[in-house]
Design a protein around this motif. Structure first.
Motif, PDB file in Angstrom:
ATOM      1  N   LYS A   1     -28.161 -23.391  80.501  1.00 22.10           N
ATOM      2  CA  LYS A   1     -27.825 -24.792  80.773  1.00 22.10           C
ATOM      3  C   LYS A   1     -27.263 -25.466  79.519  1.00 22.10           C
TER       4      LYS A   1
ATOM      5  N   GLU B   1     -32.876 -19.576  81.371  1.00 19.84           N
ATOM      6  CA  GLU B   1     -32.327 -20.662  82.174  1.00 19.84           C
ATOM      7  C   GLU B   1     -32.012 -21.880  81.302  1.00 19.84           C
TER       8      GLU B   1
ATOM      9  N   GLU C   1     -35.645 -36.751  75.355  1.00 17.71           N
ATOM     10  CA  GLU C   1     -35.098 -36.461  76.682  1.00 17.71           C
ATOM     11  C   GLU C   1     -36.188 -36.188  77.711  1.00 17.71           C
TER      12      GLU C   1
ATOM     13  N   ALA D   1     -32.325 -28.907  77.837  1.00 16.01           N
ATOM     14  CA  ALA D   1     -30.971 -28.499  77.449  1.00 16.01           C
ATOM     15  C   ALA D   1     -30.189 -29.688  76.886  1.00 16.01           C
ATOM     16  N   ALA D   2     -30.329 -30.852  77.506  1.00  9.94           N
ATOM     17  CA  ALA D   2     -29.639 -32.047  77.030  1.00  9.94           C
ATOM     18  C   ALA D   2     -30.110 -32.424  75.632  1.00  9.94           C
TER      19      ALA D   2
ATOM     20  N   GLN E   1     -35.768 -28.588  82.974  1.00  8.67           N
ATOM     21  CA  GLN E   1     -35.001 -27.701  82.092  1.00  8.67           C
ATOM     22  C   GLN E   1     -33.683 -28.360  81.674  1.00  8.67           C
ATOM     23  N   ASP E   2     -33.081 -29.119  82.589  1.00 10.16           N
ATOM     24  CA  ASP E   2     -31.861 -29.852  82.258  1.00 10.16           C
ATOM     25  C   ASP E   2     -32.105 -30.828  81.103  1.00 10.16           C
ATOM     26  N   LYS E   3     -33.254 -31.447  81.094  1.00  7.74           N
ATOM     27  CA  LYS E   3     -33.579 -32.406  80.040  1.00  7.74           C
ATOM     28  C   LYS E   3     -33.752 -31.703  78.688  1.00  7.74           C
TER      29      LYS E   3
ATOM     30  N   GLN F   1     -23.696 -24.201  78.773  1.00  4.73           N
ATOM     31  CA  GLN F   1     -22.677 -24.790  79.651  1.00  4.73           C
ATOM     32  C   GLN F   1     -22.304 -26.190  79.181  1.00  4.73           C
ATOM     33  N   LEU F   2     -23.311 -26.971  78.798  1.00  3.67           N
ATOM     34  CA  LEU F   2     -23.047 -28.336  78.330  1.00  3.67           C
ATOM     35  C   LEU F   2     -22.261 -28.332  77.023  1.00  3.67           C
TER      36      LEU F   2
ATOM     37  N   GLY G   1     -36.133 -27.024  87.521  1.00  7.25           N
ATOM     38  CA  GLY G   1     -34.759 -27.048  87.028  1.00  7.25           C
ATOM     39  C   GLY G   1     -34.357 -28.376  86.415  1.00  7.25           C
ATOM     40  N   ALA G   2     -34.808 -29.477  86.982  1.00  4.19           N
ATOM     41  CA  ALA G   2     -34.447 -30.800  86.474  1.00  4.19           C
ATOM     42  C   ALA G   2     -35.042 -31.021  85.084  1.00  4.19           C
TER      43      ALA G   2
END
Length: 246
Positions: free
Chosen positions: A99, A95, A181, A232-233, A228-230, A102-103, A225-226
């Motif tokens: 992410k 996951e 992040e 990925a960022a 995980q977004d960090k 995609q970014l 998920g939020a």
């Protein structure tokens, strides 16, 4: 004789009129010929190509010069990795990698994944995949685990600078950006790791341990998920830092 001379004079006058009329016609035609020529369309030049108009609202075609980034989701298939709190490491790493991919693609990078689903990939094949695709950077994502779920937590990144120059810079960038992040604990960078995927790397590589799945609070974050977004960022920021310096 008088009649002959009279008729002969008339004949001369008639012939003279014919000559004048013919001369007038010739003059008129001579004046009209340039006009007709000017009215004819010019022949197209052989070397003139039709102009192709581009739509400024449409994105330009890829130039083929985008950096190639290989992202590796740890474990997969028959190898779940760490399992805790009803979650498997292999699912969370995939996951995070998806992410980040995609970014990065949105930023114009060419991104390849060593696995795109719950598939087992041998550790020996992962760095080879990066080399075969002439990757500029190779980042493997994992989660840590310990039997004691109450003490250890935090983020750490591994590389082997001796295996490939530039790996330490990549590891440091990934570590610092992911920590920034997420706000996670900074456990530092290890530059002489013998983890297979970095020890046998032929391109700048690192292995990110994004946190301890076995730590109760951190494990809950890693499944969110939020959060995980960090992560990925942070990976994306590290890639941009390294590629923009080149």
């Amino acid at each position: 004789m008088r009649t002959y001379r009279k008729n002969c004079g008339r004949y001369r006058r008639f012939r003279g009129r014919r000559l004048l009329l013919l001369l007038a016609v010739v003059c008129i035609l001579a004046a009209l010929i340039p006009v007709v020529r000017r009215a004819e369309p010019p022949a197209p030049a052989a070397d003139i190509q039709p102009q192709v108009l581009t739509d400024p609202t449409q994105p330009e075609a890829p130039s083929g010069q985008a950096p190639v980034i290989v992202l590796d989701a740890g474990h997969g298939g028959k190898d779940p990795g760490s399992s805790c709190w009803g979650a498997d490491e292999k699912d969370i790493t995939l996951e995070i990698v998806e992410k980040a991919a995609q970014l990065l693609r949105h930023e114009g990078y060419e991104v390849l994944l060593t696995r795109e689903d719950d598939t087992w990939v041998a550790k020996e094949d992962r760095p080879v995949f990066a080399s075969d695709h002439a990757a500029d950077l190779f980042i493997s994502v994992h989660l840590n685990a310990l039997e004691d779920d109450s003490v250890t937590h935090g983020i750490e990144t591994y590389c082997n600078e001796a295996a490939c120059g530039g790996s330490a810079a990549l590891a440091q960038a990934v570590q610092s950006h992911v920590v920034a992040e997420t706000g996670g604990k900074d456990r530092g960078v290890i530059t002489d790791s013998d983890f297979y995927v970095v020890h046998h790397a032929e391109v700048p590589s690192c292995l990110l341990e994004a946190g301890f799945l076995t730590a109760r609070e951190e494990g809950a974050l890693l499944m969110d998920g939020a959060y995980q977004d960090k992560i990925a960022a942070g990976i994306v920021a590290a890639v941009k830092e390294l590629t923009q310096e080149v």
